[in-house]
Design a protein around this motif. Sequence first.
Motif, PDB file in Angstrom:
ATOM      1  N   ASN A  38      -0.666  19.852   6.314  1.00  0.00           N
ATOM      2  CA  ASN A  38       0.657  19.782   5.707  1.00  0.00           C
ATOM      3  C   ASN A  38       1.588  20.804   6.345  1.00  0.00           C
ATOM      4  O   ASN A  38       1.153  21.886   6.753  1.00  0.00           O
ATOM      5  CB  ASN A  38       0.582  20.055   4.197  1.00  0.00           C
ATOM      6  CG  ASN A  38      -0.312  19.064   3.471  1.00  0.00           C
ATOM      7  OD1 ASN A  38      -0.137  17.866   3.590  1.00  0.00           O
ATOM      8  ND2 ASN A  38      -1.285  19.576   2.722  1.00  0.00           N
ATOM      9  N   ALA A  39       2.874  20.463   6.377  1.00  0.00           N
ATOM     10  CA  ALA A  39       3.901  21.377   6.861  1.00  0.00           C
ATOM     11  C   ALA A  39       5.091  21.316   5.902  1.00  0.00           C
ATOM     12  O   ALA A  39       5.438  20.233   5.404  1.00  0.00           O
ATOM     13  CB  ALA A  39       4.342  21.007   8.278  1.00  0.00           C
ATOM     14  N   ARG A  40       5.698  22.467   5.633  1.00  0.00           N
ATOM     15  CA  ARG A  40       6.792  22.517   4.656  1.00  0.00           C
ATOM     16  C   ARG A  40       7.843  23.529   5.083  1.00  0.00           C
ATOM     17  O   ARG A  40       7.515  24.610   5.599  1.00  0.00           O
ATOM     18  CB  ARG A  40       6.255  22.896   3.284  1.00  0.00           C
ATOM     19  CG  ARG A  40       7.318  23.165   2.234  1.00  0.00           C
ATOM     20  CD  ARG A  40       6.735  23.595   0.894  1.00  0.00           C
ATOM     21  NE  ARG A  40       6.127  22.466   0.199  1.00  0.00           N
ATOM     22  CZ  ARG A  40       5.711  22.541  -1.073  1.00  0.00           C
ATOM     23  NH1 ARG A  40       5.818  23.674  -1.749  1.00  0.00           N
ATOM     24  NH2 ARG A  40       5.175  21.483  -1.650  1.00  0.00           N
ATOM     25  N   TYR A  41       9.095  23.185   4.817  1.00  0.00           N
ATOM     26  CA  TYR A  41      10.197  24.145   4.882  1.00  0.00           C
ATOM     27  C   TYR A  41      10.635  24.422   3.459  1.00  0.00           C
ATOM     28  O   TYR A  41      10.936  23.490   2.695  1.00  0.00           O
ATOM     29  CB  TYR A  41      11.368  23.608   5.698  1.00  0.00           C
ATOM     30  CG  TYR A  41      12.613  24.451   5.538  1.00  0.00           C
ATOM     31  CD1 TYR A  41      12.714  25.692   6.165  1.00  0.00           C
ATOM     32  CD2 TYR A  41      13.671  24.022   4.734  1.00  0.00           C
ATOM     33  CE1 TYR A  41      13.854  26.479   6.004  1.00  0.00           C
ATOM     34  CE2 TYR A  41      14.807  24.799   4.574  1.00  0.00           C
ATOM     35  CZ  TYR A  41      14.891  26.025   5.204  1.00  0.00           C
ATOM     36  OH  TYR A  41      16.008  26.810   5.043  1.00  0.00           O
ATOM     37  N   ASP A  42      10.671  25.705   3.076  1.00  0.00           N
ATOM     38  CA  ASP A  42      11.013  26.093   1.712  1.00  0.00           C
ATOM     39  C   ASP A  42      12.245  26.998   1.739  1.00  0.00           C
ATOM     40  O   ASP A  42      12.378  27.856   2.618  1.00  0.00           O
ATOM     41  CB  ASP A  42       9.826  26.823   1.072  1.00  0.00           C
ATOM     42  CG  ASP A  42      10.037  27.104  -0.399  1.00  0.00           C
ATOM     43  OD1 ASP A  42       9.510  26.334  -1.221  1.00  0.00           O
ATOM     44  OD2 ASP A  42      10.726  28.092  -0.729  1.00  0.00           O
ATOM     45  N   GLY A  86       2.971  15.516   5.501  1.00  0.00           N
ATOM     46  CA  GLY A  86       1.541  15.767   5.590  1.00  0.00           C
ATOM     47  C   GLY A  86       0.797  14.537   6.064  1.00  0.00           C
ATOM     48  O   GLY A  86       1.300  13.407   5.971  1.00  0.00           O
ATOM     49  N   MET A  87      -0.394  14.754   6.573  1.00  0.00           N
ATOM     50  CA  MET A  87      -1.228  13.674   7.086  1.00  0.00           C
ATOM     51  C   MET A  87      -2.692  13.966   6.771  1.00  0.00           C
ATOM     52  O   MET A  87      -3.172  15.078   6.995  1.00  0.00           O
ATOM     53  CB  MET A  87      -1.040  13.539   8.602  1.00  0.00           C
ATOM     54  CG  MET A  87      -1.910  12.476   9.248  1.00  0.00           C
ATOM     55  SD  MET A  87      -1.317  10.796   8.927  1.00  0.00           S
ATOM     56  CE  MET A  87       0.154  10.774   9.970  1.00  0.00           C
ATOM     57  N   VAL A  88      -3.373  12.945   6.246  1.00  0.00           N
ATOM     58  CA  VAL A  88      -4.820  13.050   6.053  1.00  0.00           C
ATOM     59  C   VAL A  88      -5.474  12.577   7.346  1.00  0.00           C
ATOM     60  O   VAL A  88      -5.243  11.442   7.799  1.00  0.00           O
ATOM     61  CB  VAL A  88      -5.288  12.213   4.852  1.00  0.00           C
ATOM     62  CG1 VAL A  88      -6.797  12.343   4.674  1.00  0.00           C
ATOM     63  CG2 VAL A  88      -4.576  12.670   3.579  1.00  0.00           C
ATOM     64  N   LEU A  89      -6.277  13.421   7.948  1.00  0.00           N
ATOM     65  CA  LEU A  89      -6.797  13.156   9.284  1.00  0.00           C
ATOM     66  C   LEU A  89      -8.069  12.325   9.289  1.00  0.00           C
ATOM     67  O   LEU A  89      -8.388  11.697  10.301  1.00  0.00           O
ATOM     68  CB  LEU A  89      -7.058  14.484  10.012  1.00  0.00           C
ATOM     69  CG  LEU A  89      -5.847  15.433  10.117  1.00  0.00           C
ATOM     70  CD1 LEU A  89      -6.260  16.715  10.848  1.00  0.00           C
ATOM     71  CD2 LEU A  89      -4.687  14.758  10.821  1.00  0.00           C
ATOM     72  N   THR A  90      -8.807  12.310   8.212  1.00  0.00           N
ATOM     73  CA  THR A  90     -10.073  11.575   8.181  1.00  0.00           C
ATOM     74  C   THR A  90      -9.811  10.106   7.862  1.00  0.00           C
ATOM     75  O   THR A  90      -9.066   9.788   6.934  1.00  0.00           O
ATOM     76  CB  THR A  90     -11.017  12.185   7.130  1.00  0.00           C
ATOM     77  OG1 THR A  90     -10.292  12.428   5.911  1.00  0.00           O
ATOM     78  CG2 THR A  90     -11.591  13.486   7.625  1.00  0.00           C
ATOM     79  N   GLY A 126      -0.377   5.046   3.430  1.00  0.00           N
ATOM     80  CA  GLY A 126      -1.650   5.261   4.103  1.00  0.00           C
ATOM     81  C   GLY A 126      -2.003   6.733   4.100  1.00  0.00           C
ATOM     82  O   GLY A 126      -1.905   7.413   3.075  1.00  0.00           O
ATOM     83  N   PRO A 127      -2.360   7.289   5.261  1.00  0.00           N
ATOM     84  CA  PRO A 127      -2.726   8.710   5.315  1.00  0.00           C
ATOM     85  C   PRO A 127      -1.521   9.647   5.336  1.00  0.00           C
ATOM     86  O   PRO A 127      -1.676  10.860   5.215  1.00  0.00           O
ATOM     87  CB  PRO A 127      -3.511   8.817   6.624  1.00  0.00           C
ATOM     88  CG  PRO A 127      -2.928   7.743   7.483  1.00  0.00           C
ATOM     89  CD  PRO A 127      -2.589   6.611   6.547  1.00  0.00           C
ATOM     90  N   PHE A 128      -0.303   9.101   5.477  1.00  0.00           N
ATOM     91  CA  PHE A 128       0.906   9.917   5.624  1.00  0.00           C
ATOM     92  C   PHE A 128       1.598  10.084   4.286  1.00  0.00           C
ATOM     93  O   PHE A 128       1.633   9.176   3.456  1.00  0.00           O
ATOM     94  CB  PHE A 128       1.859   9.258   6.625  1.00  0.00           C
ATOM     95  CG  PHE A 128       3.215   9.905   6.688  1.00  0.00           C
ATOM     96  CD1 PHE A 128       3.411  11.053   7.446  1.00  0.00           C
ATOM     97  CD2 PHE A 128       4.293   9.370   5.985  1.00  0.00           C
ATOM     98  CE1 PHE A 128       4.655  11.651   7.503  1.00  0.00           C
ATOM     99  CE2 PHE A 128       5.546   9.964   6.045  1.00  0.00           C
ATOM    100  CZ  PHE A 128       5.731  11.109   6.811  1.00  0.00           C
ATOM    101  N   ASP A 150       0.817  -1.215   0.000  1.00  0.00           N
ATOM    102  CA  ASP A 150       0.000   0.000   0.000  1.00  0.00           C
ATOM    103  C   ASP A 150       0.853   1.268   0.000  1.00  0.00           C
ATOM    104  O   ASP A 150       0.320   2.372   0.114  1.00  0.00           O
ATOM    105  CB  ASP A 150      -0.921   0.012   1.228  1.00  0.00           C
ATOM    106  CG  ASP A 150      -1.966  -1.093   1.162  1.00  0.00           C
ATOM    107  OD1 ASP A 150      -2.331  -1.488   0.038  1.00  0.00           O
ATOM    108  OD2 ASP A 150      -2.399  -1.563   2.232  1.00  0.00           O
ATOM    109  N   THR A 151       2.164   1.115  -0.119  1.00  0.00           N
ATOM    110  CA  THR A 151       3.066   2.262  -0.068  1.00  0.00           C
ATOM    111  C   THR A 151       3.506   2.655  -1.475  1.00  0.00           C
ATOM    112  O   THR A 151       4.002   1.823  -2.231  1.00  0.00           O
ATOM    113  CB  THR A 151       4.301   1.942   0.789  1.00  0.00           C
ATOM    114  OG1 THR A 151       3.883   1.621   2.121  1.00  0.00           O
ATOM    115  CG2 THR A 151       5.245   3.129   0.838  1.00  0.00           C
ATOM    116  N   GLN A 152       3.310   3.919  -1.803  1.00  0.00           N
ATOM    117  CA  GLN A 152       3.729   4.447  -3.104  1.00  0.00           C
ATOM    118  C   GLN A 152       5.033   5.207  -2.939  1.00  0.00           C
ATOM    119  O   GLN A 152       5.153   6.129  -2.137  1.00  0.00           O
ATOM    120  CB  GLN A 152       2.657   5.398  -3.654  1.00  0.00           C
ATOM    121  CG  GLN A 152       3.034   6.082  -4.955  1.00  0.00           C
ATOM    122  CD  GLN A 152       3.072   5.125  -6.124  1.00  0.00           C
ATOM    123  OE1 GLN A 152       2.079   4.495  -6.456  1.00  0.00           O
ATOM    124  NE2 GLN A 152       4.230   5.013  -6.763  1.00  0.00           N
TER     125      GLN A 152
END
Length: 451
Positions: A380-384, A344-348, A313-315, A254-256
């Motif tokens: 989602n969280a990002r450092y740019d 990032g994480m999908v919470l639902t 999964g959601p991550f 299930d991991t892409q």
Amino acid sequence: MRHALTAALLATSMFCLPTAARAQAMTAEEAAQLRAELAALKAQVQTLETRLDAATAQSAPAPTPTPVPPSVAAKPATEISWKGAPEIKTADGWSFKPRGRVQLDLAGVDTPAGVTGVRGGTATEFRRVYLGVDGKIPGGFAYRVEADIANGEVELTDVYLSYGKGPLTVTAGQVKPFNGLDDMTSDLFTSFMERAAFVQAFGFERRVGLSAQYKGKALLLQGGVFGDNAADLTDSNHSFGVDGRAVFMPKLGDTQLHLAASGHWRDPNDPAATVRYRARPFVHTTDVRLVDTGLLDVASERGLGLEGAVIAGPFHAAGEAFWQTLKRRGAADPTFFGGYAEVGMVLTPGDARGYKDGAFDRLKPSKPITAGGIGAIEINARYDHLDLNDGAIVGGRQQAALIGLVWAPIEYIRITANYGKLWIDNARVATAAGERSYTADTFGLRTQVDF
């Protein structure tokens, strides 16, 4: 059979009847006896006929019903399905579907006094309003014609004709050159309202050209030769470039996984050509660029990008790095850098970020509000990082920490909220006190619908 037996018995009885001469001499008693015998014979015949009918009904096989051929439903000449908008398909391979998107933004940036004016760039705008059509043509061809009409201007986006029946597809027209994950991901599905700073700074945009793509189960190869954007093509524009990208995208359970590299080379083919690398502070409602190299002479430019991502999964996690080297006439060749790292994480429950053909795809809620759920929610969280300093060129350095929240109540509606903290060094625009190193805050809210 029944009538033949009756005729035979009656014929046989005729031989038993007295001749005509004798019949004339019959007494009344003999005539009565003859009538009685004939009545008895008739009764016997009727009895035999009844038995014969019964025997025939028992021994004869049941009649075989005439087979009725099954009704075959003729394939309709035209069928209409729904994919966010009606899609019309014909039996001979034609299809037609309207497409579009609307993105309405409220965004701004809070900077020190003197940088962006009194209102700090806070404004509301239609970021994109796309309208177009796409579809298929018999023989393996496909097409798309689309334009952005936001803010009263018309700008062509995707306009192309492609051909492909197997893993190889050839495309002619205006498309995105193959620059990297964040740029190749549709703006409908990006993690934040605006893409990474280096995507804007290094001039990634759609260009007119001829390209090809090979797509295998876990390998994607893309490449093409391009001119310029359709809006910039003039008699005096003779620029051309080459872009390519290779993506390894295996799925392990299930991991892409996603690992890729891209390359870019461009020649303006003009001895007086200039280029300018700069970026907005993650909002489009202001024209102020806090980092900016100014105009630089250019003989050619080349870029190299590396990218990686994983969805489990959601991550999900993703990151890119891109180096842009400028070849100048009679001067040192600077190299500028940009990149980001994101989680990032999908919470639902039951929802996950989409992935398709080497790019992130649509976030589809398993329980949309139309089915009594709350839709899909992602954080989602990002450092740019963007560095436009090298040698004698001081364009500035911009770092940003971004956090974003995405809500998709149904599949085709998306609401995104962003906040970011920016650290600027060697800024192009100084504060009222003359400082060129300072911090800024950026925020935005986007309401989006597509079809």
